[in-house]
Design an enzyme around this catalytic site. Structure first.
Site, PDB file in Angstrom:
ATOM      1  N   SER A  66      31.992  57.170  36.684  1.00  0.00           N
ATOM      2  CA  SER A  66      32.839  56.276  37.487  1.00  0.00           C
ATOM      3  C   SER A  66      34.275  56.409  36.967  1.00  0.00           C
ATOM      4  CB  SER A  66      32.334  54.844  37.369  1.00  0.00           C
ATOM      5  OG  SER A  66      32.307  54.471  36.018  1.00  0.00           O
ATOM      6  N   GLY A  75      38.930  57.802  39.913  1.00  0.00           N
ATOM      7  CA  GLY A  75      40.080  57.612  40.798  1.00  0.00           C
ATOM      8  C   GLY A  75      39.797  57.999  42.237  1.00  0.00           C
ATOM      9  N   GLY A 107      39.573  56.033  44.702  1.00  0.00           N
ATOM     10  CA  GLY A 107      40.486  55.261  45.553  1.00  0.00           C
ATOM     11  C   GLY A 107      41.821  55.961  45.700  1.00  0.00           C
ATOM     12  N   GLU A 160      35.489  55.294  51.528  1.00  0.00           N
ATOM     13  CA  GLU A 160      35.209  55.543  50.119  1.00  0.00           C
ATOM     14  C   GLU A 160      33.911  54.840  49.750  1.00  0.00           C
ATOM     15  OE1 GLU A 160      38.194  53.871  47.472  1.00  0.00           O
ATOM     16  OE2 GLU A 160      36.897  54.227  45.740  1.00  0.00           O
ATOM     17  N   ASP A 176      23.231  56.709  41.678  1.00  0.00           N
ATOM     18  CA  ASP A 176      22.943  55.287  41.448  1.00  0.00           C
ATOM     19  C   ASP A 176      21.868  54.844  42.434  1.00  0.00           C
ATOM     20  OD1 ASP A 176      25.083  55.318  39.733  1.00  0.00           O
ATOM     21  OD2 ASP A 176      26.429  54.165  41.037  1.00  0.00           O
ATOM     22  N   ILE A 177      20.903  54.069  41.942  1.00  0.00           N
ATOM     23  CA  ILE A 177      19.853  53.567  42.838  1.00  0.00           C
ATOM     24  C   ILE A 177      20.475  52.741  43.961  1.00  0.00           C
ATOM     25  CG2 ILE A 177      17.859  52.001  43.001  1.00  0.00           C
ATOM     26  CD1 ILE A 177      17.149  52.840  40.154  1.00  0.00           C
ATOM     27  N   THR A 206      31.387  73.253  34.127  1.00  0.00           N
ATOM     28  CA  THR A 206      31.116  72.962  35.538  1.00  0.00           C
ATOM     29  C   THR A 206      29.721  72.386  35.769  1.00  0.00           C
ATOM     30  OG1 THR A 206      30.187  75.145  36.000  1.00  0.00           O
ATOM     31  CG2 THR A 206      32.562  74.913  36.252  1.00  0.00           C
ATOM     32  N   CYS A 251      51.513  31.835  41.968  1.00  0.00           N
ATOM     33  CA  CYS A 251      50.341  30.991  42.185  1.00  0.00           C
ATOM     34  C   CYS A 251      50.141  30.035  41.014  1.00  0.00           C
ATOM     35  CB  CYS A 251      49.115  31.858  42.483  1.00  0.00           C
ATOM     36  SG  CYS A 251      47.927  30.962  43.499  1.00  0.00           S
ATOM     37  N   GLU A 299      42.980  20.577  38.375  1.00  0.00           N
ATOM     38  CA  GLU A 299      42.047  21.671  38.111  1.00  0.00           C
ATOM     39  C   GLU A 299      41.649  21.663  36.634  1.00  0.00           C
ATOM     40  OE1 GLU A 299      43.606  25.611  38.958  1.00  0.00           O
ATOM     41  OE2 GLU A 299      41.723  26.587  38.432  1.00  0.00           O
ATOM     42  N   HIS A 341      50.986  35.089  46.903  1.00  0.00           N
ATOM     43  CA  HIS A 341      50.901  36.314  46.096  1.00  0.00           C
ATOM     44  C   HIS A 341      51.754  37.430  46.703  1.00  0.00           C
ATOM     45  CE1 HIS A 341      47.579  35.122  43.413  1.00  0.00           C
ATOM     46  NE2 HIS A 341      47.294  34.308  44.406  1.00  0.00           N
ATOM     47  N   GLU A 372      52.875  40.008  45.358  1.00  0.00           N
ATOM     48  CA  GLU A 372      52.508  41.334  44.843  1.00  0.00           C
ATOM     49  C   GLU A 372      51.591  42.079  45.807  1.00  0.00           C
ATOM     50  OE1 GLU A 372      51.380  38.438  43.755  1.00  0.00           O
ATOM     51  OE2 GLU A 372      49.328  38.555  42.978  1.00  0.00           O
TER      52      GLU A 372
HETATM   53  N1  GLN Z   1      43.714  28.077  40.151  1.00  0.00           N
HETATM   54  C1  GLN Z   1      44.798  27.819  41.029  1.00  0.00           C
HETATM   55  C2  GLN Z   1      44.328  27.318  42.376  1.00  0.00           C
HETATM   56  O1  GLN Z   1      43.206  27.558  42.769  1.00  0.00           O
HETATM   57  C3  GLN Z   1      45.682  29.039  41.194  1.00  0.00           C
HETATM   58  C4  GLN Z   1      45.001  30.175  41.851  1.00  0.00           C
HETATM   59  C5  GLN Z   1      45.689  31.510  41.669  1.00  0.00           C
HETATM   60  O2  GLN Z   1      46.512  31.674  40.753  1.00  0.00           O
HETATM   61  N2  GLN Z   1      45.353  32.488  42.471  1.00  0.00           N
HETATM   62  O3  GLN Z   1      45.078  26.711  43.080  1.00  0.00           O
END
Ligand code: GLN
Length: 550
Positions: free
Chosen positions: A13, A16, A18, A141, A148-149, A189, A382, A406, A508, A510
């Site tokens: 595994s 790469g 992906g 992919e 793998d089974i 090989t 977040c 939380e 998020h 990102e």
């Molecule tokens: N734990 C937090 C929530 O559920 C933040 C979640 C996160 O950072 N993705 O709100």
């Protein structure tokens, strides 16, 4: 009708797959084809949303709210088009569908079996994105390693699809490893031969073999692989280790992966690949004129994959600023008020990462405090944004026990609280606030300047939120709540205007950063870190000069 390419993996595994799938997709896309990629994962979780990052790395979220494998992040970053619920399917999802149908009586009178019922459902989903003339090519992919089974039903489904479709409409690309034995000074090989044989025993014959290797494959080795794996020599593609994943499409172009694939699929006369933007990005990435150090404050920092999209977004933003971004991992669990300065003082910026649960949150709060007090660029994502709100509550508003429910149900200042519509939810899978939501930006705020727009759409994955009971207290104390969900008033962005760069976002960003569209928040954060670095070095220069005059 769409054509199908399946990408399987052999020997080990983590080869790469992906990245190879995404690179092939990029090359085909750059020749004007409409391409999408999907991932089929053999595990039983219905989606990776319930997996700890230590198990499976980051959970990538799509616009339509699917919690998916992190490879979908690579697909989006490479192709610059969004994926969706349909792009990631697990064994769990397949069985769930079949079992639900069985309970409804859809198979009444029949014995429900792996073949044909499970394999039929796999096939249906494998073909789905190819319907409706949306794509010319669907790349699938297969997670796991041949042999793998648990991946057997997927391989069987590929076998059947390959049998059902005309030869030129479906091909299999097998990614394998050619290990180098240092003692013998030889590339070997045999493992590849075995993995291709295993795949053939399962009825699937690969059309193209991509070989991961640390050393170049000479013609003799390529011939040997071709002969024993029953493909022509031009279908043996060398995939040497690259210095960055973003170089892989160009390496694959040099090796002719796209050409052999197009030949096998009988797609002729395509234009030459148009990769100018990609090459421009790569040249900026490889020739930075500056560098900054950004502290990544998280509790999974020992595992690279846990913050995959954040790390990639920094690469995009760094290239945009012609600046190498050195990520300094700071384990939030061990960060305290006493040692915060020691860990953070050499940095040019601090990013407090997303997360769940109480482990490491006090360290994250300390990181926020340090960045806020020192005027160091701060970016909270977040949970990172929630920690910024708690820190402000504790140290600016003076509510010493401010917290999120939380982590601390009994706090007298629950400044972060469970979202109203989450209160009655007990089941964990797929029940967070997920996917893309609109957000209105306050004019003249840092956020609106960065985005250059008044409405944005960003992806979410959380249950807790800024508690609007405290809205006015925070406003009065100078925190600007610059991003608000237009439908329910949820606070999505907080910032401190008196600080050089302090921004926390509930979503998020990102997840939406791609090579062609680096995310503006990351781009401006890196820029702010660079500005600080330059200002600090000028300051220290002035200090040295004045000290030497004195
Ligand atoms: N734990 C937090 C929530 O559920 C933040 C979640 C996160 O950072 N993705 O709100």
């Amino acid at each position: 009708m769409a054509k199908y390419i399946f990408v399987t993996g052999g020997v080990t595994s983590s080869l790469g797959k992906g990245i190879i799938a995404a690179s092939l997709a990029k090359l085909l896309q750059s020749r004007g084809l409409r391409v999408t990629i999907q991932k089929f994962d053999p595990y039983i979780n219905v989606d990776p949303g319930t997996l700890n990052p230590y198990e499976h790395g980051e959970c990538f979220v799509t616009d339509d709210g699917a919690e998916t494998d992190l490879d979908l992040g690579h697909y989006e970053r490479f192709l610059n088009i969004p994926t969706s619920q349909a792009n990631n399917v697990t064994t769990g999802r397949i069985y769930q569908t079949v079992i639900n149908k069985e309970r409804q009586g859809d198979y009444l009178g029949k014995t429900v079996q792996v073949v044909p019922h499970i394999t039929d459902e796999i096939k249906r989903r494998m073909m789905l994105l190819g319907e409706g003339d949306r794509f010319d090519i669907v790349i699938t992919e297969l997670g796991g390693t041949v042999g793998d089974i648990e991946s057997l039903p997927f391989v069987e489904a590929v076998r059947q699809i390959q049998w059902e479709l005309p030869e030129e409409d479906c091909i299999v690309v097998h990614l394998t490893l050619i290990p180098y034995l240092a003692a013998a000074k030889e590339l070997k090989t045999k493992p590849t031969q075995h993995s291709v044989r295993m795949l053939s025993q399962e009825g699937v014959h690969p059309n193209v073999i991509v070989c991961r290797t640390e050393h170049p494959l000479n013609d003799e080795i390529k011939k040997k692989i071709a002969l024993f794996c029953n493909v022509k020599t031009d279908a043996v593609i060398e995939a040497m280790d690259a210095s960055t994943i973003y170089e892989v499409p160009l390496k694959m172009l040099d090796e002719g992966l796209d050409r052999i694939v197009l030949k096998k699929l009988h797609i002729e006369n395509r234009s030459e690949p148009e990769l100018e933007k990609w090459k421009d990005f790569l040249s900026k990435l490889k020739n930075p004129t500056n560098q900054v150090s950004i502290g990544l404050i998280g509790k999974y920092v020992e595992l690279q994959d846990a913050y995959k999209s954040i790390l990639e977004a920094f690469i995009h933003a760094g290239a945009m600023n012609r600046c190498k971004v050195n990520i300094v991992d700071v384990h939030s669990e061990f960060l305290t008020q006493e040692n915060a300065a020691e860990h953070l003082k050499g940095l040019d910026g601090v990013l407090v990462a997303p997360g769940f649960g109480s482990r490491g949150v006090e360290g994250k709060i300390e990181a926020v405090r340090y960045a806020r007090e020192q005027g160091m660029p701060f970016f909270g994502i977040c949970l990172g944004m929630q920690m910024a709100v708690i820190e402000y509550g504790r140290n600016v508003l003076g509510w010493k026990d401010a917290h999120s429910t939380e982590m601390e149900q009994e706090t007298s200042h629950p400044v972060i609280d469970l979202m109203h519509d989450q209160k009655d939810i007990t089941s964990k899978g797929g029940t967070m606030r997920l996917g893309s939501y609109a957000c209105n930006l306050e004019s003249n705020s840092l956020a609106s300047k960065i985005y250059g727009s008044s409405v944005i759409h960003e992806r979410h994955r959380h249950r807790w939120e800024f508690n609007n009971t405290y809205l006015n207290d925070y406003k009065k104390a100078g925190l600007v709540l610059s991003g608000i969900n237009p439908e329910n008033g949820l606070v999505e962005i907080v910032e401190i205007p008196s600080h050089p760069f302090f921004i926390g976002v509930q979503f998020h960003p990102e997840l939406k950063s791609t090579v062609e569209n680096p995310h503006p928040l990351f781009v401006h954060f890196v820029k702010a870190a660079l500005d600080r670095k330059q200002a600090m070095s000028e300051n220290s220069h002035i200090q040295t000069v004045s000290a030497s005059i004195a």
